[in-house]
Design an enzyme around this catalytic site. Structure first.
Site, PDB file in Angstrom:
ATOM      1  CD  GLU A 142      22.202  55.479  48.754  1.00  0.00           C
ATOM      2  OE1 GLU A 142      22.890  55.177  47.766  1.00  0.00           O
ATOM      3  OE2 GLU A 142      21.143  54.880  49.069  1.00  0.00           O
ATOM      4  NE  ARG A 156      20.899  53.831  39.245  1.00  0.00           N
ATOM      5  CZ  ARG A 156      21.574  53.817  40.393  1.00  0.00           C
ATOM      6  NH1 ARG A 156      20.909  53.842  41.541  1.00  0.00           N
ATOM      7  NH2 ARG A 156      22.888  53.794  40.393  1.00  0.00           N
ATOM      8  CB  SER A 175      26.084  53.336  47.797  1.00  0.00           C
ATOM      9  OG  SER A 175      25.983  52.073  48.391  1.00  0.00           O
ATOM     10  NE  ARG A 180      19.351  60.498  45.823  1.00  0.00           N
ATOM     11  CZ  ARG A 180      18.868  59.435  46.465  1.00  0.00           C
ATOM     12  NH1 ARG A 180      19.407  59.081  47.632  1.00  0.00           N
ATOM     13  NH2 ARG A 180      17.874  58.732  45.966  1.00  0.00           N
ATOM     14  NE  ARG A 217      13.248  56.345  45.303  1.00  0.00           N
ATOM     15  CZ  ARG A 217      14.136  55.505  45.837  1.00  0.00           C
ATOM     16  NH1 ARG A 217      14.750  54.636  45.059  1.00  0.00           N
ATOM     17  NH2 ARG A 217      14.396  55.521  47.124  1.00  0.00           N
TER      18      ARG A 217
END
Length: 426
Positions: free
Chosen positions: A351, A264, A354, A392, A279
């Site tokens: 988070e 990403r 999701s 994560r 991130r």
């Protein structure tokens, strides 16, 4: 993609629903496009009907040995006009399709209306955050002390937002992915798949990344002038396995699990979470994808989310479950649960998964159908969720299992994957 008939028949209601997502619908533009489409279609149908009638007349005239040249000339003129109208109609339908493809999914009726993440609703909490009798360190400091996380070397090799892992931490990262895959295949009934990490534009369009979110993607040119995209998540290639396909009666549901790297660009996120692994431009996920019937998809969302939760519970990591409000959901989602794991160093939940049901939104873009019990072709419902984000999860394990001496205990569930190693030590 939204059902075009919904826009044509319930334009104002659809606009009101999209407004709760912070996505205004330009009803005037759509109405103008529709009026033009109706006019062109009506005239095109008239011309087609006239041409067909005249063609029959030509046959009759010739059959009687009479002169049909005048009628044939009229048919030729109609043919030219018809080609022009068909071309205009094709161009107009492409405009309509472009307009509709930029609209996000409609929120499910159970989704709370809200303007930002502040309006998300916590629905469950599991586990009690550990109370430390020493100052908890974050994963960056822990990883450096263990000699396993090296952000400087990664920056030298590639740039910011990359990580080099070594030794026990690299093995722990691998163990987490293997553990997740084993749980989901052996206990939850998912079929493991391995997929390409480069996909074509049609695949990105199918799951909703294109055309609106191209800046978030890494584009890879091809020698023939075309291009690939590096996948931002395994959701893209796995869901597109059913693109342009009709599943036979009884073949749905389908349940897939896939471990891939994810890429990403993080466009627009500069300055956010720049420290550590939260991130990154490249990270790994174990992704869950389900292809369901409309009748079964909402129960499937609860099941898929529970499967992601099961990983956190087996690792004994405290977390909370929230339902995202209308404005905080992803483009394709009709309803989303986020799982947020406790990170001691940040003293908050972050988070880690999701889980979304997109309804028929992606299926309509992909033309993914199944034959229902009545023998009719119907769009499938597609669901996806992280089960879990591997990096994560590694962060959460390092921070929650840290000891005063700088060592990190290995969760019991992972020890068989670590050759019996019980702790990582500086």
């Amino acid at each position: 993609m939204l059902d075009i008939q919904l826009l044509r028949g319930q334009l104002e209601e659809t606009a009101a629903a999209l407004a709760t997502r912070g996505s205004p619908l330009d009803t005037a533009t759509f109405a103008a496009l529709e009026d033009a489409r109706k006019g062109l279609q009506s005239r095109t149908q008239e011309l087609q009907a006239r041409r067909n009638a005249l063609s029959k007349q030509i046959g009759m005239l010739k059959g009687r040995g009479e002169d049909a040249s005048a009628v044939m000339a009229e048919v030729g003129g109609i043919g030219d006009e018809l080609k022009q109208h068909e071309q205009k109609l094709s161009e107009l339908l492409a405009q309509v399709n472009e307009f509709v493809s930029a609209l996000p999914n409609l929120p499910h009726e159970s989704v709370p209306v809200g303007r930002s993440e502040e309006d998300n609703v916590e629905v469950a909490r599991w586990g009690t955050p550990r109370q430390f009798d020493f100052e908890a360190r974050d994963h960056v400091d822990l990883g450096a002390a263990l000699g396993g996380l090296d952000f400087e070397t990664a920056a030298k090799i590639s740039g910011s937002r990359f990580t080099v892992m070594q030794g026990g931490i690299a093995r722990l990262h691998r163990a987490l992915a293997q553990f997740m895959l084993d749980v989901h295949t052996r206990e939850h009934g998912y079929t493991e798949v391995s997929v390409p990490y480069l996909v074509n534009p049609a695949s990105m369009f199918g799951t909703g990344q294109l055309p609106k979110f191209e800046e978030d993607l890494f584009r890879v040119p091809k020698a023939d002038g075309g291009h690939f995209y590096l996948i931002p998540t395994a959701e893209v290639p796995v869901t597109n396995m059913v693109r342009d396909a009709l599943q036979s009666a009884g073949a749905v549901p389908l349940k897939f699990v896939c471990h891939t790297p994810c890429f990403r660009s993080e466009a627009g996120s500069y300055g956010r979470d720049t420290r550590g692994m939260i991130r990154q431009h490249q990270f790994e996920k174990v992704e869950l994808v389900r292809i369901e019937t409309p009748e079964g998809s909402w129960d499937a969302l609860e099941a898929l989310t529970a499967h992601a939760e099961a990983i956190l519970r087996k690792l004994d990591l405290p977390y909370r479950k929230i339902v995202l409000c209308t404005s905080d959901m992803g483009f394709s989602a009709a309803k989303t649960y986020d799982l947020e794991v406790w990170l001691p160093a940040q003293n908050t939940y972050r988070e880690i998964s999701s889980c979304s049901n997109t309804g028929a939104f992606q299926a309509r873009r992909m033309q993914a159908r199944f034959k229902n019990a009545q023998g009719r072709n119907e769009f499938v419902h597609t669901l996806n969720g992280s089960g879990l984000a591997v990096g994560r999860t590694l962060v959460a394990v390092l921070e929650n299992y840290q000891q005063a001496d700088g060592s990190v205990l290995v969760p019991e569930a992972l020890r068989p994957y670590m050759g019996g190693v019980e702790a990582l030590t500086p």
